[in-house]
Design an enzyme around this catalytic site. Structure first.
Site: not given
Ligand code: HSE
Length: 437
Positions: A18, A108, A132, A135, A204, A208
């Site tokens: 990123v 996150k 932003e 999430v 993950d 979020k």
């Molecule tokens: N591993 C996460 C996904 C990437 O698959 O959505 C973004 O947080």
């Protein structure tokens, strides 16, 4: 006479997939970003762990291994944090804020654990804190919740907020691929990490979900408050049964307000788990690694936000949007909206959640099975909507779809079903959402 444009200096912590795109796009689009911000935006320092990794297209003299030198540099106005993880990201962000720098982050995991501390620190230091990109990647969902919908009352947020698991479930549903093969494919394509636990066990998505719930319900929510189940137990048989019954299995994050029986009080529940939804539900058409968030509001009604939830370039778009917003605020001497947790709603235990369930049971194919299974549901006040039996020699599979019941009632039903002599195995219990009442 044209006013001389101010220059804002940006430091970045981290330069992975990123960060590299943020740095590249800041240079490629610098004139537009400057015109939109009202200030030139120059990336002046980037901290990385390993200087030897080639990062083509980014000037080598920008890199340092010393993150402290960025957050303590009096010439740096804005800090972008894309290093991820809890420490040192937390300490570096807090230091940057104390030193008067606005912060933009995509972290996150950090927000879901230490959001309250970070919001408090940004308030104390009178600096902006935008996130932003934390999430659903490129999808604008946090600022719509915090700003556009802040005059409304959010009743429910339901989203596909993990692209890796959505890719795996799409392959299982559309191609009949097993979970293991779909996971391998996701790894080969770079969606899933070598250690896929954070995605497939929903850590993950839970982080979020906590962030979404906090904004939607003006309440502090951490990842610990989120009920979490992963997708690793979903089998090809579950997917086949879902398909036959007109459902699609998705990993959904759901945050909702619950009325407390007999009082004006409201609580919220936040959960992430595999969920069956009717194949004509808007979220059912969200395929592969795409994300979508479905928001139900008192006045606005139903809204859906859809797009790419991960990846360097899409996530960089969200970060640059935040960067321009904080740059504009800085030029105007103002600050963006701060977090409100004024509602301070209680987070109810999962047992009070009400939903429907699809239960697959392996049973003996003998007279009276249906009666004892049905009696167990009735004893626990769980009403059955449909029952299907698939015969298989001496055994059979019973597929029971319930009416809406509490998690507590369902858990007790499943406990008792498992003890019945005629039930050989409880094959799966999957929650069902989006069925019209
Ligand atoms: N591993 C996460 C996904 C990437 O698959 O959505 C973004 O947080």
């Amino acid at each position: 006479m044209k006013r001389e444009r101010k220059l804002l200096r940006v430091g970045m912590l981290g330069c992975g997939v990123v960060g590299a795109e943020v740095a590249r796009l800041m240079v490629a689009n610098q004139d537009d970003l400057a015109a939109r911000s009202g200030a030139g935006l120059e990336i002046v320092k980037i901290s990385v762990r390993d200087l030897s990794i080639p990062r083509p297209g980014i000037a080598a003299e920008l890199f340092t291994t010393d993150s402290e030198s960025i957050v303590n540099d009096p010439n740096i106005d804005l800090v972008i944090e894309v290093m991820g993880g809890i420490e040192p990201a937390r300490h570096l962000i807090l230091t940057a804020m104390k030193n008067g720098k606005a912060v933009v982050t995509a972290n996150k995991a950090l927000l879901a654990k230490h959001g309250a501390e970070l919001f408090h620190a940004s308030d104390e230091a009178d600096v902006d804190f935008y996130y932003e990109a934390a999430v659903a990647g490129a999808i604008p969902i946090l600022r719509p919740l915090a700003e556009s919908l802040v005059g409304d009352r959010v009743e429910r947020v339901m989203g596909i907020i993990n692209g890796t698991t959505n890719y795996i479930l799409t392959k299982m549903h559309e191609d009949g691929t097993s979970f293991e093969d779909a996971l391998n494919e996701a790894q080969l394509l770079g969606y899933a990490e070598a250690d896929p636990t954070a995605d497939i066990e929903s850590f993950d998505a839970a982080a979020k979900a906590a962030i979404l719930a906090g904004l939607a319900f003006h309440t502090q929510v951490t990842d610990e408050d989120v009920y979490r189940e992963g997708i690793s137990k979903i089998t090809s048989d579950d997917v086949a049964v879902a398909k036959e019954m007109g459902f699609v299995i998705k990993l959904l994050a759901i945050a909702e307000a619950n009325e407390v029986h007999g009082s004006d009080e409201e609580t919220i529940t936040v959960r992430v788990h595999p969920t069956m939804i009717p194949k004509n539900h808007p979220l059912a058409s969200v395929r592969e690694a795409f994300n979508a968030v479905f928001v139900q509001c008192q006045s606005a009604g139903e809204l859906m936000f859809y797009g790419r939830g991960a990846g360097g370039v899409p996530t960089a778009s969200a970060i640059l949007g935040d960067l321009v917003a904080v740059a504009r605020n800085r030029i105007e001497g103002s600050l963006g909206p701060t977090e409100t947790d004024y509602a301070d709603l209680d987070i109810a235990p999962m047992g009070v959640t009400k939903t429907r369930y699809l239960i697959r049971l392996e049973v003996m194919d003998v007279p009276g099975v249906l009666a004892s299974v049905a009696a167990t549901f009735a004893m626990n006040d769980v009403s059955i909507l449909t029952v299907r039996q698939d015969g298989r020699g001496a055994d059979a599979e019973l597929i029971v779809l319930t009416h809406i019941a509490t998690e507590a009632a369902l858990a007790s039903t499943v406990d008792q079903l498992a003890k019945l002599h005629v039930v050989k195995d409880v094959l799966s219990v999957i929650r069902v959402e989006g069925v019209p009442v």
